[in-house]
Design a protein around this motif. Structure first.
Motif, PDB file in Angstrom:
ATOM      1  N   ASN A  15      14.587   3.216 -10.613  1.00  0.00           N
ATOM      2  CA  ASN A  15      14.739   3.630 -11.941  1.00  0.00           C
ATOM      3  C   ASN A  15      13.700   4.886 -12.267  1.00  0.00           C
ATOM      4  O   ASN A  15      12.505   4.492 -12.242  1.00  0.00           O
ATOM      5  N   GLU A  16      14.145   6.105 -12.278  1.00  0.00           N
ATOM      6  CA  GLU A  16      13.329   7.186 -12.402  1.00  0.00           C
ATOM      7  C   GLU A  16      13.412   7.949 -13.776  1.00  0.00           C
ATOM      8  O   GLU A  16      12.358   8.236 -14.248  1.00  0.00           O
ATOM      9  N   ASP A  17      14.362   7.683 -14.517  1.00  0.00           N
ATOM     10  CA  ASP A  17      14.522   8.160 -15.900  1.00  0.00           C
ATOM     11  C   ASP A  17      14.826   7.365 -16.936  1.00  0.00           C
ATOM     12  O   ASP A  17      14.972   8.005 -17.971  1.00  0.00           O
ATOM     13  N   ALA A  18      14.634   6.150 -16.731  1.00  0.00           N
ATOM     14  CA  ALA A  18      14.991   5.031 -17.921  1.00  0.00           C
ATOM     15  C   ALA A  18      13.820   4.062 -17.937  1.00  0.00           C
ATOM     16  O   ALA A  18      13.907   2.917 -18.209  1.00  0.00           O
ATOM     17  N   GLN A  19      12.628   4.546 -17.551  1.00  0.00           N
ATOM     18  CA  GLN A  19      11.377   3.758 -18.029  1.00  0.00           C
ATOM     19  C   GLN A  19      10.867   3.598 -19.301  1.00  0.00           C
ATOM     20  O   GLN A  19       9.976   2.769 -19.850  1.00  0.00           O
ATOM     21  N   SER A  20      11.246   4.298 -20.191  1.00  0.00           N
ATOM     22  CA  SER A  20      10.864   4.620 -21.498  1.00  0.00           C
ATOM     23  C   SER A  20      11.875   4.088 -22.328  1.00  0.00           C
ATOM     24  O   SER A  20      12.784   4.335 -22.831  1.00  0.00           O
ATOM     25  N   ASN A  68      22.407 -10.451 -20.523  1.00  0.00           N
ATOM     26  CA  ASN A  68      21.514  -9.437 -21.468  1.00  0.00           C
ATOM     27  C   ASN A  68      20.859  -8.653 -20.245  1.00  0.00           C
ATOM     28  O   ASN A  68      20.003  -8.824 -19.425  1.00  0.00           O
ATOM     29  N   SER A  69      21.044  -7.216 -20.287  1.00  0.00           N
ATOM     30  CA  SER A  69      20.539  -6.231 -19.563  1.00  0.00           C
ATOM     31  C   SER A  69      18.937  -6.258 -19.909  1.00  0.00           C
ATOM     32  O   SER A  69      18.173  -5.821 -18.880  1.00  0.00           O
ATOM     33  N   TYR A  70      18.565  -6.584 -20.991  1.00  0.00           N
ATOM     34  CA  TYR A  70      17.077  -6.437 -21.089  1.00  0.00           C
ATOM     35  C   TYR A  70      16.107  -7.585 -20.793  1.00  0.00           C
ATOM     36  O   TYR A  70      14.908  -7.704 -21.044  1.00  0.00           O
ATOM     37  N   ARG A  71      17.113  -8.682 -20.162  1.00  0.00           N
ATOM     38  CA  ARG A  71      16.346  -9.885 -20.077  1.00  0.00           C
ATOM     39  C   ARG A  71      15.895 -10.242 -18.575  1.00  0.00           C
ATOM     40  O   ARG A  71      14.967 -10.652 -18.148  1.00  0.00           O
ATOM     41  N   GLN A  72      16.463  -9.277 -17.675  1.00  0.00           N
ATOM     42  CA  GLN A  72      16.200  -9.135 -16.232  1.00  0.00           C
ATOM     43  C   GLN A  72      15.407  -7.666 -15.892  1.00  0.00           C
ATOM     44  O   GLN A  72      16.262  -6.717 -16.174  1.00  0.00           O
ATOM     45  N   GLY A  73      14.473  -7.590 -15.541  1.00  0.00           N
ATOM     46  CA  GLY A  73      13.768  -6.323 -15.355  1.00  0.00           C
ATOM     47  C   GLY A  73      13.950  -5.943 -14.085  1.00  0.00           C
ATOM     48  O   GLY A  73      14.377  -6.554 -13.181  1.00  0.00           O
ATOM     49  N   ASP A  74      13.861  -4.684 -13.860  1.00  0.00           N
ATOM     50  CA  ASP A  74      14.063  -3.771 -12.631  1.00  0.00           C
ATOM     51  C   ASP A  74      12.818  -3.385 -12.048  1.00  0.00           C
ATOM     52  O   ASP A  74      11.908  -4.086 -12.151  1.00  0.00           O
ATOM     53  N   LEU A  75      12.841  -2.456 -11.234  1.00  0.00           N
ATOM     54  CA  LEU A  75      11.475  -2.313 -10.424  1.00  0.00           C
ATOM     55  C   LEU A  75      10.389  -1.961 -11.088  1.00  0.00           C
ATOM     56  O   LEU A  75       9.207  -2.268 -10.652  1.00  0.00           O
ATOM     57  N   ALA A  76      10.857  -1.407 -12.469  1.00  0.00           N
ATOM     58  CA  ALA A  76       9.327  -1.146 -13.341  1.00  0.00           C
ATOM     59  C   ALA A  76       9.466  -2.154 -14.689  1.00  0.00           C
ATOM     60  O   ALA A  76       8.787  -1.850 -15.734  1.00  0.00           O
ATOM     61  N   ASN A  77      10.438  -3.256 -14.551  1.00  0.00           N
ATOM     62  CA  ASN A  77      10.261  -4.327 -15.442  1.00  0.00           C
ATOM     63  C   ASN A  77      10.805  -3.748 -16.832  1.00  0.00           C
ATOM     64  O   ASN A  77      10.426  -4.338 -17.953  1.00  0.00           O
ATOM     65  N   VAL A  78      11.615  -2.632 -16.716  1.00  0.00           N
ATOM     66  CA  VAL A  78      12.179  -1.940 -18.025  1.00  0.00           C
ATOM     67  C   VAL A  78      13.097  -2.981 -18.657  1.00  0.00           C
ATOM     68  O   VAL A  78      13.834  -3.646 -18.109  1.00  0.00           O
ATOM     69  N   GLY A  79      12.912  -3.376 -20.089  1.00  0.00           N
ATOM     70  CA  GLY A  79      13.744  -4.440 -20.772  1.00  0.00           C
ATOM     71  C   GLY A  79      12.809  -5.537 -21.206  1.00  0.00           C
ATOM     72  O   GLY A  79      13.042  -6.082 -22.331  1.00  0.00           O
ATOM     73  N   LEU A  80      11.922  -5.881 -20.306  1.00  0.00           N
ATOM     74  CA  LEU A  80      11.042  -6.957 -20.797  1.00  0.00           C
ATOM     75  C   LEU A  80       9.910  -6.648 -21.755  1.00  0.00           C
ATOM     76  O   LEU A  80       9.751  -5.467 -21.701  1.00  0.00           O
ATOM     77  N   ASP A  81       9.571  -7.499 -22.700  1.00  0.00           N
ATOM     78  CA  ASP A  81       8.543  -7.249 -23.846  1.00  0.00           C
ATOM     79  C   ASP A  81       9.329  -5.945 -24.674  1.00  0.00           C
ATOM     80  O   ASP A  81       8.226  -5.337 -25.199  1.00  0.00           O
ATOM     81  N   SER A  82      10.417  -5.820 -24.785  1.00  0.00           N
ATOM     82  CA  SER A  82      11.063  -4.764 -25.425  1.00  0.00           C
ATOM     83  C   SER A  82      11.409  -5.294 -26.793  1.00  0.00           C
ATOM     84  O   SER A  82      11.614  -4.278 -27.626  1.00  0.00           O
ATOM     85  N   GLY A  83      11.562  -6.514 -27.072  1.00  0.00           N
ATOM     86  CA  GLY A  83      12.152  -7.103 -28.131  1.00  0.00           C
ATOM     87  C   GLY A  83      13.773  -7.222 -28.250  1.00  0.00           C
ATOM     88  O   GLY A  83      14.226  -7.674 -29.174  1.00  0.00           O
ATOM     89  N   LEU A  84      14.270  -6.892 -27.238  1.00  0.00           N
ATOM     90  CA  LEU A  84      15.642  -7.154 -26.689  1.00  0.00           C
ATOM     91  C   LEU A  84      16.083  -8.079 -25.917  1.00  0.00           C
ATOM     92  O   LEU A  84      17.117  -8.503 -25.570  1.00  0.00           O
ATOM     93  N   GLU A  85      14.851  -8.511 -25.229  1.00  0.00           N
ATOM     94  CA  GLU A  85      15.350  -9.623 -23.955  1.00  0.00           C
ATOM     95  C   GLU A  85      15.607 -10.846 -24.565  1.00  0.00           C
ATOM     96  O   GLU A  85      16.399 -11.674 -23.786  1.00  0.00           O
TER      97      GLU A  85
END
Length: 840
Positions: free
Chosen positions: A573-578, A634-651
């Motif tokens: 995940n290079e461009d979707a970490q924010s 839920n795509s935001y419940r399972q984190g990727d290599l940078a844990n993007v989605g977790l603690d976002s309010g969407l998990e």
């Protein structure tokens, strides 16, 4: 004595032109004929026009006099006076009483008495005053010369004896007072053909007090935009560099290219050389700027890897250019290369890469860009070079390239809008970049580069993988809006997205082998497809408030159905970490910020929006809503290599609540706040609020205040809350004087404890502190710009022995005397080291 006097009525004009030989002038034309007869060197081409109320012809003295609003025009020069006398014996023109000469450039010369040749090019002027107005950067600039006596030669050179020059207007209430600044010289020579002003035995006065003396110097005149010569010097005072001065020289080689050479002589380090080449062509322009030095005392800087103390030669290369292929296509580059990450800051080389408080990097890019009526194309490569001590260059990616294409059009038959979006990204990184999630798992590579002690997905994020990664993404979408008879707005939409990944990790060298905990070591091709259909519904209820405006209440609902996201955590995940979930992203089809992630499952977004507009620019709006995972993963419940989605309010299945309130009673005041509230207990997880106010015309003050509070997000590396306050204000004390300032307050101070936990183990700090601050006073008028600024900003990520973050305290002084020159002094007033890579 015989006198012939011809009087012409006040409303009449005594006019004569240089006509063909043999014409018979009337008596009132005698002055014209007399002067014209001496101008036959240019026969039939230039005509003299005389306008006066009365003309007197004196045969005894052989003179011709004109009086009463006399105006004489010849070759673009205009002479005006109460009385003009032409002496035919000497060929001289004498003008007295409100004498005024305007040349072809628009310069206005006034004096008590003029003595000129008959073509107005040569002569003497008593009590001369010259006023000339030019345009500089879109603003008129008026310059003034004065002298008890001046000589005008060949219409090109004016010599002012005991002359005075200034670009300042005289005080309207007290014109006898000296201007803010002026140059007094024994002799001032203004050469129009050279467009140069020479000063001999000159003194610079400010408020009538002499502050500087120069026996001889010269400057371009105000009409010059660019001219070969020395520019204003820059002075240096530094513990590591010593004392010194920069003496720039500008060489205007041709109208479309020039060269600036700026050597800086430093007592401790030697000679710093700088040069800039600028070239403008028919289709664009480019520039090249180089700097370099062979240091005399490298030990003034820290040794590698904390500084450049092991380097004798240091330097930089910067170049930028942009060229148009046609009206739709352009290409260009913006490149910065440095010998080491500290050079630009150590030697105060101007560069936009150093403008940020916390993030400093040089970004180089080469691009091709095109834009059509409803299409856009951009392809570019990137090279990043970190400029802070803790930046490890091997972790910086090289992007080769990133391509974006967008096309929108209206399809026939089904109507609506069709969009095609294409993105291709390819990059390479030499060393993997890890980020620990807790201080217990934090260590340093080579003593300065932060990394993880243990490489496990539960306590270590992968911000960047080593090796190469390429991805091609294509998304085709369609949407169409329908409004039914009762005003409901229905917008069906659909899209199909396809992503192809080519991943080739490098598991050798440095810490790259630890990547095997995350990804396999084999080259891999992966494909992902995401079809989706959805519907958005709005029902605006509009209430007309008459002349006061109107209000709108609008419920909004949106549902999107698509298959589950695949390969989560198996792809870089290079461009979707924010990922920031707030009111701006509530109704986005895909809430990820880039292409490396693709939202999946069935999701519904719901909210209500209220808007009111009124008279006198009154505006207010509010939005409140929530997002729901209806079905699927839920795509935001399972984190990727940078844990993007977790603690976002969407998990969670029901997301946090998001809202926004905006209020602006008039054009001088605005307030906006947005927040995210926990879906279980409604606690504030994220809050931003800002207010801007301009109190004119009641008070010459403008200000802004921004507050932000972000709750802890331990899953993505923020174990403590972040809270801060940023304020800025400008107060115009007078039309010329102003005060300005800004302050950034860290309201939690947990950041320092995370960076150096040992220093705060026995004495945790939780009080607020000033992170950065600036104060300034400025003055500006038609001739002078002055500013004095104090800036305090945090040091880079280093701490002193006391555990306190070292800070950079800088005083900046700049003074510009318009048309004469400018000078700037920057002085660091730290008691310790003032720059990264500098030894104490």
């Amino acid at each position: 004595m015989q006198r012939l006097k011809t009087t012409i009525a006040t409303s009449a004009v005594a006019t004569a032109l240089l006509c063909a030989v043999g014409s018979t002038p009337a008596p009132a034309q005698s002055l014209n004929e007399a002067i014209s007869s001496r101008l036959q060197s240019n026969p039939g081409q230039d005509r003299l026009l005389v306008d006066a109320k009365e003309i007197i012809y004196d045969n005894d003295r052989n003179t011709i006099s004109a009086s009463g609003d006399v105006q004489m025009n010849y070759q673009g020069r205009t002479l005006q006076a109460d009385r003009v006398t032409y002496d035919r014996n000497t060929g001289r023109v004498h003008a007295e009483g409100n004498a005024r000469l305007t040349d072809s450039s628009g310069a206005v010369v006034t004096g008590d008495r003029f003595e000129l040749t008959d073509d107005f090019k040569n002569g003497f002027i008593d009590s001369l005053r010259v006023v000339q107005t030019t345009v500089e950067n879109g603003r008129p600039v008026t310059t003034r010369f004065s002298s008890p006596r001046a000589e005008r030669a060949a219409g090109e050179t004016t010599t002012f004896e005991r002359g005075t020059y200034t670009a300042c207007e005289p005080c309207k209430e007290h014109p006898e007072r000296p201007p803010l600044w002026q140059v007094k010289a024994a002799k001032i020579i203004h050469n129009n053909s050279e467009q140069t002003i020479y000063y001999e035995d000159a003194t610079l006065e400010i408020l009538g007090l002499p502050v500087a003396y120069l026996p001889y110097f010269w400057t371009p005149d105000p009409t010059v935009k660019r001219k070969t010569g020395f520019l204003a010097p820059r002075y240096v005072a530094s513990n590591t560099l010593g004392f010194g001065a920069q003496i720039p020289f500008f060489w205007a080689i041709a109208p479309n290219y020039d060269l600036t050479v700026a050597p800086t002589f430093l007592t401790r380090q030697g000679i710093l050389g700088e040069a800039e080449w600028r070239h403008r062509l028919e289709t664009g322009a480019y520039n090249i700027r180089v700097a370099g030095i062979s240091q005399l005392d490298p030990d003034a800087f820290l040794p590698s890897p904390r500084g450049a103390g092991d380097r004798d030669w240091r330097g930089s290369l910067e170049t930028a250019g942009q060229f148009y292929l046609n009206e739709r296509w352009k290409w260009g580059w913006d490149i910065t290369l440095v010998s080491d990450k500290w050079f630009l800051e150590n030697y105060s080389i101007r560069n936009e890469s150093l403008s940020a408080l916390y993030l400093k990097e040089a970004v180089s890019t080469l691009y091709l860009q095109g834009q059509g009526d409803r299409s856009f194309f951009d392809v570019r490569g990137y090279y990043f070079q970190g400029l802070s001590t803790r930046d490890w260059q091997k972790q910086q990616p090289v992007v080769h390239p990133v391509l974006d294409y967008n096309k929108r059009f209206t399809p026939s038959g089904i109507g609506g809008e069709f969009a095609l979006d294409v993105n291709v990204t390819s990059l390479t990184r030499e060393a993997a970049q890890f980020e620990p999630l807790s201080s217990k798992n934090r260590t340093s590579l080579f003593g300065i580069y932060q990394t993880c002690k243990e490489f496990n997905p539960e306590d270590c994020l992968v911000r960047g993988t080593s090796g190469s990664m390429s991805r091609a993404s294509v998304m085709a979408s369609w949407r169409r809006e329908f409004i039914d008879p009762v005003g409901q707005v229905w917008t069906p939409f659909a899209y199909l997205r396809a992503d192809s990944f080519w991943v080739s990790p490098d598991l050798e060298g440095y810490q790259n082998a630890k990547l095997s905990n995350y990804i396999t070591g084999d080259d891999d091709y992966l494909f992902r497809a995401t079809p989706a259909v959805g519907l958005e519904y709005r029902y605006p209820f509009v209430a007309d408030l008459g002349t006061s405006g109107r209000q709108v209440i609008e419920p909004i609902a949106q549902i999107i159905a698509r298959p589950n996201e695949t390969k989560i955590g198996n792809l870089p995940n290079e461009d979707a970490q924010s990922l920031i979930f707030d009111d701006t992203s509530l109704f986005d089809w895909d809430k990820f910020s880039g292409y490396d992630r693709a939202e999946g499952g069935v999701r519904a977004n719901m909210g209500i929006q209220y808007t009111v507009t009124g008279a006198d620019d009154f505006y207010a709006s509010a939005l409140f809503g929530q997002s729901y995972q209806v079905a699927g993963r839920n795509s935001y419940r399972q984190g990727d290599l940078a844990n993007v989605g977790l603690d976002s309010g969407l998990e969670s299945r029901a997301s946090d609540y998001v809202g926004r309130v905006q209020f602006s009673p008039n054009r001088n005041f605005s307030f906006v706040t947005r927040a995210r509230f926990d879906e279980e207990d409604f606690n504030v997880n994220r809050l931003e609020a800002s207010v801007r106010a301009n109190f004119n015309p009641y008070l010459p003050l403008s200000t802004s205040l921004t507050y932000a509070r972000y709750d802890a997000q331990p899953e993505i590396g923020f174990t403590r809350r972040r809270e801060g306050l940023l304020g800025s204000a400008t107060w115009n004390l007078t039309p010329n004087w102003s005060l300005s300032g800004s302050v950034l307050v860290d309201l939690d101070r947990y950041l320092l404890q995370e960076e150096n936990p040992a220093a705060y183990a026995d004495n945790p700090i939780e009080r607020a502190f000033v992170s950065s601050m600036s104060l300034g006073v400025g003055y500006i008028d038609e001739c002078t710009t002055f500013s004095l600024r104090y800036i305090m900003k945090p040091r880079s990520l280093t701490t002193s022995s006391s555990g306190e973050r070292e800070r950079n305290h800088t005083v900046m002084l700049s003074l510009e005397l318009r048309t004469l020159g400018a000078a700037a002094i920057t002085q660091n007033i730290d008691g310790s080291s003032s720059e990264e890579g500098v030894a104490n």
